[in-house]
Design a protein around this motif. Structure first.
Motif, PDB file in Angstrom:
ATOM      1  N   ALA A   1      10.430   8.854   7.115  1.00  0.00           N
ATOM      2  CA  ALA A   1      11.856   8.983   7.434  1.00  0.00           C
ATOM      3  C   ALA A   1      12.163   8.609   8.873  1.00  0.00           C
ATOM      4  CB  ALA A   1      12.317  10.416   7.155  1.00  0.00           C
ATOM      5  N   GLY A   2      11.179   8.732   9.760  1.00  0.00           N
ATOM      6  CA  GLY A   2      11.422   8.407  11.174  1.00  0.00           C
ATOM      7  C   GLY A   2      12.426   9.342  11.816  1.00  0.00           C
TER       8      GLY A   2
ATOM      9  N   LEU B   1       9.004   6.585  -0.543  1.00  0.00           N
ATOM     10  CA  LEU B   1       7.736   7.304  -0.644  1.00  0.00           C
ATOM     11  C   LEU B   1       7.239   7.321  -2.088  1.00  0.00           C
ATOM     12  CD1 LEU B   1       5.463   9.148   0.372  1.00  0.00           C
ATOM     13  CD2 LEU B   1       7.022  11.084   0.144  1.00  0.00           C
ATOM     14  N   THR B   2       8.105   7.715  -3.021  1.00  0.00           N
ATOM     15  CA  THR B   2       7.672   7.815  -4.420  1.00  0.00           C
ATOM     16  C   THR B   2       7.299   6.440  -4.978  1.00  0.00           C
ATOM     17  OG1 THR B   2       9.995   7.735  -5.135  1.00  0.00           O
ATOM     18  CG2 THR B   2       8.994   9.904  -4.849  1.00  0.00           C
ATOM     19  N   ASN B   3       8.042   5.407  -4.603  1.00  0.00           N
ATOM     20  CA  ASN B   3       7.727   4.056  -5.089  1.00  0.00           C
ATOM     21  C   ASN B   3       6.372   3.586  -4.578  1.00  0.00           C
ATOM     22  OD1 ASN B   3      10.134   3.865  -6.487  1.00  0.00           O
ATOM     23  ND2 ASN B   3      11.227   2.819  -4.829  1.00  0.00           N
ATOM     24  N   GLU B   4       6.110   3.827  -3.274  1.00  0.00           N
ATOM     25  CA  GLU B   4       4.823   3.421  -2.715  1.00  0.00           C
ATOM     26  C   GLU B   4       3.681   4.203  -3.363  1.00  0.00           C
ATOM     27  OE1 GLU B   4       4.170   2.825   1.399  1.00  0.00           O
ATOM     28  OE2 GLU B   4       6.251   2.326   1.850  1.00  0.00           O
TER      29      GLU B   4
ATOM     30  N   ARG C   1      -0.135   4.253   7.963  1.00  0.00           N
ATOM     31  CA  ARG C   1       0.719   3.144   8.426  1.00  0.00           C
ATOM     32  C   ARG C   1       1.862   3.627   9.298  1.00  0.00           C
ATOM     33  NH1 ARG C   1       0.490   1.644   2.844  1.00  0.00           N
ATOM     34  NH2 ARG C   1       2.756   1.936   2.632  1.00  0.00           N
ATOM     35  N   TYR C   2       2.150   4.914   9.257  1.00  0.00           N
ATOM     36  CA  TYR C   2       3.324   5.438   9.968  1.00  0.00           C
ATOM     37  C   TYR C   2       2.983   6.461  11.063  1.00  0.00           C
ATOM     38  CZ  TYR C   2       5.936   3.340   6.121  1.00  0.00           C
ATOM     39  OH  TYR C   2       6.468   2.467   5.210  1.00  0.00           O
ATOM     40  N   ALA C   3       1.749   6.954  11.079  1.00  0.00           N
ATOM     41  CA  ALA C   3       1.387   7.988  12.060  1.00  0.00           C
ATOM     42  C   ALA C   3      -0.053   7.792  12.499  1.00  0.00           C
ATOM     43  CB  ALA C   3       1.569   9.386  11.446  1.00  0.00           C
TER      44      ALA C   3
ATOM     45  N   SER D   1      -8.628   1.807   7.288  1.00  0.00           N
ATOM     46  CA  SER D   1      -9.540   1.738   8.442  1.00  0.00           C
ATOM     47  C   SER D   1      -9.065   0.769   9.519  1.00  0.00           C
ATOM     48  CB  SER D   1     -10.943   1.337   7.970  1.00  0.00           C
ATOM     49  OG  SER D   1     -10.972  -0.022   7.560  1.00  0.00           O
ATOM     50  N   LYS D   2      -8.002   0.002   9.209  1.00  0.00           N
ATOM     51  CA  LYS D   2      -7.440  -0.866  10.243  1.00  0.00           C
ATOM     52  C   LYS D   2      -6.687  -0.055  11.292  1.00  0.00           C
ATOM     53  CE  LYS D   2      -6.860  -4.701   6.981  1.00  0.00           C
ATOM     54  NZ  LYS D   2      -5.874  -5.522   6.235  1.00  0.00           N
ATOM     55  N   ASN D   3      -6.250   1.141  10.891  1.00  0.00           N
ATOM     56  CA  ASN D   3      -5.460   1.985  11.798  1.00  0.00           C
ATOM     57  C   ASN D   3      -6.194   3.230  12.266  1.00  0.00           C
ATOM     58  OD1 ASN D   3      -3.099   0.312  11.452  1.00  0.00           O
ATOM     59  ND2 ASN D   3      -2.845   1.249   9.439  1.00  0.00           N
ATOM     60  N   LEU D   4      -7.286   3.589  11.606  1.00  0.00           N
ATOM     61  CA  LEU D   4      -8.030   4.779  11.986  1.00  0.00           C
ATOM     62  C   LEU D   4      -9.458   4.662  11.492  1.00  0.00           C
ATOM     63  CD1 LEU D   4      -7.492   7.706   9.559  1.00  0.00           C
ATOM     64  CD2 LEU D   4      -6.240   5.604   9.205  1.00  0.00           C
ATOM     65  N   GLN D   5     -10.300   5.517  11.998  1.00  0.00           N
ATOM     66  CA  GLN D   5     -11.701   5.558  11.572  1.00  0.00           C
ATOM     67  C   GLN D   5     -11.800   6.305  10.242  1.00  0.00           C
ATOM     68  OE1 GLN D   5     -14.416   8.142  13.757  1.00  0.00           O
ATOM     69  NE2 GLN D   5     -15.886   6.474  13.950  1.00  0.00           N
TER      70      GLN D   5
END
Length: 551
Positions: free
Chosen positions: A149-150, A374-377, A447-449, A479-483
């Protein structure tokens, strides 16, 4: 991000030291090889209670240390609050002594398990099929929704306002309780205050009143003795004045004969002058004296009033009565002003509530907009993970009550089957379904946090074929955004790891120990081939393993 792990004398691990890179890290090994020991050691490092039974050699110290890169985690406030030295490369150490006593350190500073746990949950997030109930909680669902939601700025504003609202409500409650207590004594305090104010008490007046009363009450006796004194001074021939005058005349005739006689003559002269002055004062005092029964009665009543007040309030001076009067005045005034203070606070509360309502509506609008996304994803990811009919029915409803993160309830219902009825996640989703939902949610969140390191502990159990490939791809994207660590039995996931470690047991000096090894390319091919076809590795298994690794 976990950069390094050192373990000594823990369960079947005699000594282990390993470094980790970023990206997707896969860990494989046979059942019972000791993968759970690694998680147990990490659990201790992150604040779980120690147990001496988990120490390999009870006569030696158990040692677990982790090196973390925390530069991206914005943890300076945590370190300041805990009064710890902040280092972008932070070292956490846990020790279990032979006595059973446990110690914990963050950057070489001793800390409590509570502090260690507080930091640990910000560094590593461990998930297994048995630890997925978090996804069913409303707080977690809101956390996921808010990431999309940002609405961070609005939510933080709402939380500040809510803290202020609770503070003001607490202040009103205290004032109302005080008002109720003061009201019980208000009438009596008002009576006492009025009594003291009507007394018109003045500091230092009591001695003057008592002296004046004594004079008027004994005026006849005073007049009698003053009259006799004046007569003694002024009587002809035998009066003090005449006698001193005669002595003075005698000495004046002989004072020239010696210094001593001169001195005596001067002293008599001084006495004569003083006596004359006393005589004048006695006569003045006599002229002033006059009986005044009315004033005497007034003085008597005044003194009795003061005495009664002193007895009532158990004090001995007017000054103490004045102090009591001031205290009563403060109590009465406070009681009378409490209503105004309460009304003022209630108006402030109404204003804060109005502001909170406005912010809550903004949060609600942003959440409502993000909810379908969110539900669609989630549904798209779950279809790829072998749940083609997974469906969510989610809705938000504004409430009257002020909740910790807004004024709304979230209904997050789920159905795994086509045409099936929707129900609460915790009631209708199986363990395997919850595991896939959790990994889907974590994938979206990544992807968002900025998330901590995630460890998936055999969360892929029961998965195979194309779904396994999709799960591997999902972990790779995360893993592109976190370990990401994945403890897995699936060759598809193992092959996707940028680093691949194997847990195994071996006998050293008549003792079985658990080891952890970073596999090279050939060792990975062999390990994945074993995962595909078993110990007897076939050419087709090797070919399949190579295709998984290099395609």
């Amino acid at each position: 991000m976990l950069r390094g792990l050192s373990i000594k004398n823990f369960a079947l691990i005699e000594q282990l030291q390993v470094s980790f890179d970023s990206g997707l890290i896969t860990i494989t090994g046979e059942t019972g090889a000791g993968k759970s020991l690694l998680l147990g050691a990490l659990g201790l490092l992150l604040g779980k209670r120690a147990d001496l039974s988990s120490v390999k050699d009870s006569s030696a110290k158990c040692f677990i240390e982790g090196v973390f890169d925390i530069a991206k985690y914005d943890l300076q406030p945590f370190f300041e609050e805990e009064e710890l030295d902040y280092e972008e490369e932070t070292i956490i150490r846990r020790e279990i002594l032979p006595s059973g006593k446990s110690r914990a350190f963050i950057n070489d500073t001793p800390v409590t398990l509570q502090s260690l746990s507080g930091l640990g949950e910000k560094l590593i997030d461990i998930h297994s099929q048995h630890q997925t109930l978090e996804v069913t909680s409303s707080d977690f669902q809101f956390k996921v929704l808010d990431a999309l939601a940002g609405a961070d700025r609005e939510i933080e504003s709402y939380k500040r306002g809510l803290r202020l609202l609770k503070q003001k409500e607490k202040e009103v409650k205290v004032l109302i309780e005080s008002q109720e207590e003061f009201n019980k004594e208000y009438d009596y305090n008002t009576f006492l205050l009025k009594e003291l104010e009507e007394g018109k008490l003045k500091p230092g007046e009591l001695p003057e009143l008592e002296e004046r009363y004594e004079q008027l009450n004994n005026i006849e006796e005073i007049q009698e003795y003053l009259s006799q004194s004046v007569s003694l001074v002024n009587a002809e021939e035998i009066g003090l004045s005449d006698q001193l005058n005669a002595i003075k005349a005698n000495l004046s005739k002989i004072e020239t004969y010696s210094g001593t006689l001169k001195e005596l003559s001067d002293r008599i002269q001084s006495i004569y002058i003083e006596l004359d002055d006393v005589n004048t004062s006695l006569q003045d005092e006599m002229e002033k004296l006059e009986a005044d029964p009315e004033q005497l009665e007034e003085l008597s009543q005044r003194l009795q009033l003061i005495h009664n007040l002193q007895v009532k309030h158990a004090v001995s001076t007017i000054e103490e009565l004045i102090v009591i009067k001031d205290e009563l005045h403060e109590k009465v005034s406070k009681t009378e002003s409490l209503s105004d203070d309460i009304d003022k606070l209630k108006k402030e509360i109404t204003t804060i509530q109005s502001q909170l309502d406005e912010v809550a509506v903004k949060i609600h609008d942003k959440r409502n907009k993000a909810l379908p996304k969110l539900t669609n994803e989630l549904e798209d990811i779950l279809k790829a993970l072998g749940m083609p009919n997974a469906s969510f029915n989610a809705s938000l409803e504004l409430q009257e009550k002020y909740l910790s993160n807004g004024k709304e309830s979230l209904e997050f219902l789920f159905s795994a089957n086509k045409g099936g009825s929707f129900g609460e996640l915790k009631k209708v989703a199986s363990g395997g379904e919850l595991s896939r939902i959790m990994i889907a949610i974590k994938s979206i969140l990544s992807r968002y946090a900025q998330l901590p390191t995630i460890i998936f502990d055999e969360i892929d159990t029961g998965v195979s074929g194309e779904v396994a490939h999709k799960m591997a791809d999902l972990m790779m994207d995360m893993s592109k955004n976190l370990q990401v660590f994945s403890i897995t039995h699936l060759p598809q996931i193992a092959a996707n790891g940028q680093s691949h470690y194997k847990v195994f047991k071996e006998d050293i000096n008549d003792a079985t120990v658990t080891q952890l090894k970073l596999l090279n390319e050939e060792e990975r091919i062999k390990e994945i081939a074993e995962m595909i076809g078993g110990k007897d590795i076939s050419d087709s298994a090797l070919t399949h393993a190579r295709s998984l690794l290099f395609n």
